[in-house]
Structure formats: structure tokens, C-alpha cells
Write an enzyme that holds these catalytic residues in place. Structure first.
Site, short mmCIF file in Angstrom:
data_model
loop_
_atom_site.label_atom_id
_atom_site.label_comp_id
_atom_site.label_asym_id
_atom_site.label_seq_id
_atom_site.Cartn_x
_atom_site.Cartn_y
_atom_site.Cartn_z
N CYS A 38 72.89 46.66 60.12
CA CYS A 38 71.98 47.38 59.25
C CYS A 38 71.50 48.62 59.97
CB CYS A 38 70.76 46.51 58.89
SG CYS A 38 71.14 45.02 57.97
N GLY B 270 75.29 50.31 56.99
CA GLY B 270 75.11 49.32 55.93
C GLY B 270 75.29 49.95 54.58
N ASN C 61 67.02 45.25 61.83
CA ASN C 61 68.42 45.41 62.21
C ASN C 61 68.73 44.34 63.26
OD1 ASN C 61 70.11 47.85 64.33
ND2 ASN C 61 70.98 46.30 62.99
N GLY C 62 69.66 43.44 62.95
CA GLY C 62 70.00 42.39 63.89
C GLY C 62 70.15 41.05 63.20
N TYR D 168 82.43 51.41 68.22
CA TYR D 168 82.66 51.62 66.79
C TYR D 168 81.40 51.85 65.96
CZ TYR D 168 83.94 50.53 61.94
OH TYR D 168 84.10 50.58 60.58
#
Length: 485
Positions: free
Chosen positions: A16, A42, A117-118, A257
Site C-alpha cells: 500500500c 496499490g 502500509n504493511g 522493484y
């Protein structure tokens, strides 16, 4: 739902992206711009919450930021000088509007909105305890567990309640929270997920990547440190460190990436690391060839590095269409294969008769590599060699990345030679784990205390995985994402 990756069935999906700003006019508009810069993190859904000094306002929607937050009627509803936002791929929780963040709750201490995020790797265990205590969950997202831990904490102040909640969770998180008093940004004690601080005039910003600061014209100040909790209130920034200090283990795949190449992650240029990985690949795995060709777009910086180190010319042998989301042709294998060519097409005049080296960032299921190699052979390539700018992805991620189960990871099931045969390449090679660390400026990986989280390559997980131990997998995996493929 729109997506922008040309092979959306065979890439690790980033978890995210979060963005928040405190103390700015039209804060929600700034957040929408910031989220647009983080769209690659996301693409299932997006949401924005704003606070106008009295009330909280939220809009959440499936799909991209553009198309949802470029409408005047929506943005007029998101009034206020403070706002947070989120772009999402599901890693825990179904793909549904109720799981789109920011999540909001009215607590005893006032309104509380959170963007995460996570992934919380003991969320299922904590949820069972909370439900027995009487908590009623409105989503299937692991993030909601944090809200209930804050709500049920026995501490008096919101800050103490929040710290109490964080001390009960394990896993990876970068959080941006909005309250009536101010904004909170924090990062897990190992710093697995990234978070940076910026400033736009007198306003402070939290963002998953520095590129989001660039897009809104903000100044980069610094990264939030692992285990640090930063509070913005009344135009002032204060730092708290409630956790015992531990050696950091940031996610190494951010450099391979996930992050945009123009981002700076923990002080390091992502683009320069990707070029350095390509150079390491060339030194470790040379091959006689005529052309170096990147697999668009994530393989491009590494391909440049490989070409410069090897002296073999870099060329664009694969042309990508930027106007295709999901393949809209579905029925039948033959017609579905034609849909691939809407996304990528071989530059036949360049490739015919040439020995080529394809450079990509990773191999997950192997379906992309198989299609690309065949595309090169159909274009008349004399030889097709493949080089991968990361070690073999052999293990699932439990820290917020939508990794297939291990049985679907090609490198977990085959040797490198078997993988080369599977994708029909003349040769296949990956950068070594030490080569990856050298590209990041390290001498090599410290096996006794790794400098990064590299569990997807090594299986060396830096935290306990309560929800995923071998005795409870069947129960716990029911909480994983309903993945869109």
C-alpha cells in the site's frame, strides 16, 4: 478495476501507499496529488480523510486515484487543513469497500483515522482476543485491529493508548493517523516498511516515498526512523521512541522493484541501486550476446547497469503500450494470448538474428518470463538469455506484500536449470544475495544479523509470525486477501 502493470498476474504486488499533510490549505487536494505519485504501490482502491477543525470527512472508492479524486463534488466535501490518504492492494482482508482505508472510528478520546502500509502478522490472534472482549469488527482488514487495541487500552491519553496498541502488534507497519489534535506518523521497530517526512510551506507531510513529496513540491526532510513515532501538532514536530532499539531490517525489495526509481529510500537512490544490481549481474553472470533488452519497465535500470558493465549495447527490444489496463479479452486461451500483445510487442527489426539478454527484476510464477522469451523467439532471436536483478524468490512475504503461496513460486519448486528449461531460455541466472547487498553498498550479507529484510529470498523472517505458524496455517490463511487475478 484498473491496473497499470502489463503482466498483473505475475508480479509481486506492493502492499500500500500512505500520504498525510497537516496544516495546509486544501489539504485533501494535496493528498490526492501525493497518492497519485504512489499509485504504483496499490491500485485496487483509494481513500482520503480530512479534518476541518470540527468534523472528519472521508471518501473511499475502488479503483485508481484518477477518476475518483479529480471531481469537484468529491473534493469540496473533503474540507480542512489536515488530511491523510491511502492507496491499497489487499494483503489481508477481502477486496471490498469496507476494507478501503483510511479507516475511521469515534473513540473516547475523539475521532481517529488511520492509514496503514504493511501487515500485522499476529492480527488473527489479536482479533480473537478482542472479539471475546466484545469488540465488533466492521472490516476484515488487519489494520482495524490497531483501532480496537487503541479503543480498549486502559491508558488515559491517546498517545499512551496508541503506544500501548503498537506494543501488542508484530509484523510490519508504517502508519499515518489523523486526530482532532494533530497527526501521527510511525514506523515499526525494524523499519521494514518505509516512511518519509517532508515540508510544504509551514505544513508537515508523511509519505511512503520521497517521490510523492517531489510531485507536490514539498521539501524532503528525513526518513522516519525505525521504531520512531512522530507527532505533528500546532505546527510543531516532536519525536518519541517508545520501543527498545533494535538493528533495522528495511525491506530490500523496495530497491529491487516496489519503490519508484526516482525515489530515495532511507537515504539511498533507488535508481542507482537498480543500475548497480545490473552491473553486479554482469560481473557474476556474463554471457556473449549482441543486445541487452529490458523487460519494461521495471527491468530498465538494471539493464542499463548490465549493458554499461558488459559493454553490450542496450536497446529497447520490447515496446510496451501505456494505454492498456487489464486485458479486456477473456474467453479462450488463444484469444487470451493475443491480449498479451496488447501490452508488450517485440521490436522484430531489431531482434531478428540477434543473441539477446533479457533483464527483469524478478521471477514469481514464471508465466511472464515464459511469454517474453517466446515473444523473442517468435521475433527471430538467435539466442535468448535471461538475467534477473534479484535472487530467486523462494518464500512468501508476511509483511504486507501480496506474494503467492510458496507452492506457486517457481523458484521454490525448481532449480535454476529447471526454471531455464521451463521458460525456454538458453540460459538463466540471478544476482546472488551477496551481489544484491553489494549493490546497496554493503560488503556482503551479514548472516548473523542481516542488514535488510530479505525473507522472500532467504526465508529468514525478522519477526515472529504468530498467525502463520505450522500448527495454525489452515485457520490463519482464511484471513488472507481474496486476491484479484
Amino acid at each position: 478495476m484498473l491496473t497499470t502493470h502489463p503482466f498483473d498476474d505475475d508480479k509481486l504486488r506492493e502492499e500500500c501507499g500512505v500520504f498525510g499533510i497537516h496544516g495546509a490549505d486544501s489539504a485533501a487536494a494535496v493528498v490526492a496529488l501525493g497518492l497519485h505519485a504512489l499509485q504504483h504501490r496499490g491500485q485496487e482502491a483509494a481513500g482520503v480523510t480530512a479534518f476541518d477543525g470540527k468534523d472528519f470527512h472521508t471518501h473511499r472508492a475502488m479503483g485508481h486515484v484518477a477518476g475518483n479524486f479529480d471531481r469537484d463534488d468529491i473534493m469540496r466535501q473533503l474540507e480542512g487543513a489536515s488530511s491523510i490518504g491511502h492507496v491499497r492492494y489487499s494483503t489481508t482482508g477481502e477486496t471490498a469497500l469496507r476494507n478501503v482505508q483510511p479507516l475511521y472510528a469515534d473513540l473516547a478520546t475523539g475521532g481517529f483515522a488511520i492509514a496503514h502500509n504493511g501487515n500485522i502478522s499476529n492480527a488473527t490472534a489479536l482479533k480473537k482476543v478482542l472479539v471475546r472482549r466484545g469488540s465488533i469488527f466492521q472490516s476484515t482488514s488487519d489494520t482495524e485491529v490497531i483501532i480496537h487495541l487503541v479503543a480498549t487500552s486502559k491508558y488515559r491519553t491517546l498517545l499512551d493508548r496508541f503506544i500501548d496498541a503498537l506494543k501488542q502488534v508484530e509484523g510490519a507497519y508504517s502508519l499515518v493517523c489523523l486526530t482532532a489534535e494533530g497527526m501521527i506518523g510511525c514506523r515499526d521497530p525494524l523499519g521494514i516498511r518505509p516512511l518519509v517526512i517532508g515540508k510544504l510551506g509551514d505544513a508537515f507531510i508523511f509519505a511512503s516515498e520521497s517521490v510523492a513529496l517531489d510531485v507536490v513540491g514539498a521539501e524532503f526532510l528525513r526518513s522516519v526512523e525505525p521504531g520512531e513515532l512522530v507527532i505533528v501538532r500546532d505546527g510543531e514536530l516532536t519525536s518519541h521512541r517508545p520501543f527498545a532499539e533494535r538493528p533495522a531490517r528495511p525491506c530490500i525489495f523496495e530497491y529491487v522493484y516496489f519503490s519508484r526509481p526516482d525515489s530515495i529510500v532511507d537515504g539511498t537512490s533507488v535508481y542507482s541501486v537498480r543500475k548497480a544490481i545490473g552491473a553486479e549481474l554482469a560481473r557474476e553472470n556474463p554471457v556473449e550476446a549482441d543486445l541487452i533488452i529490458p523487460v519494461p519497465d521495471s527491468g530498465t535500470p538494471a539493464a542499463l547497469g548490465y549493458a554499461q558493465e558488459s559493454g553490450i549495447p542496450f536497446e529497447l527490444g520490447i515496446i510496451r503500450s501505456h494505454y492498456v489496463g487489464r486485458t479486456f479479452i477473456q474467453p479462450g486461451d488463444k484469444v487470451r494470448h493475443l491480449g498479451v500483445k496488447l501490452k508488450h510487442n517485440a521490436n522484430k527489426a531489431l531482434i531478428a538474428g540477434k543473441r539477446i539478454v533479457l533483464i527483469d527484476d524478478s521471477i514469481v510464477r514464471g508465466t511472464t518470463s515464459l511469454k517474453i522469451v517466446q515473444m523473442m523467439r517468435d521475433a527471430g532471436a538467435a539466442e535468448v538469455h535471461m538475467r534477473i536483478a534479484s535472487p530467486p524468490t523462494q518464500h512468501s512475504c508476511f509483511y504486507g506484500v501480496d506474494t503467492p503461496e510458496r507452492a506457486k513460486l517457481l523458484a521454490a519448486q525448481m532449480t535454476v536449470d529447471q526454471m531455464a528449461n521451463f521458460i525456454n531460455a538458453d540460459s538463466l541466472a540471478f544476482v546472488t544475495i551477496d551481489g544484491l547487498y553489494r549493490a546497496l553498498g554493503e560488503v556482503k550479507r551479514n548472516d548473523d544479523g542481516p542488514q535488510y529484510c530479505d525473507a522472500c529470498f532467504t526465508g529468514d523472517y525478522p519477526t515472529t509470525l504468530t498467525d502463520f505458524d505450522e500448527h495454525s496455517l489452515e485457520d490463519q490463511f482464511s484471513m488472507l486477501a481474496e486476491r484479484v487475478v
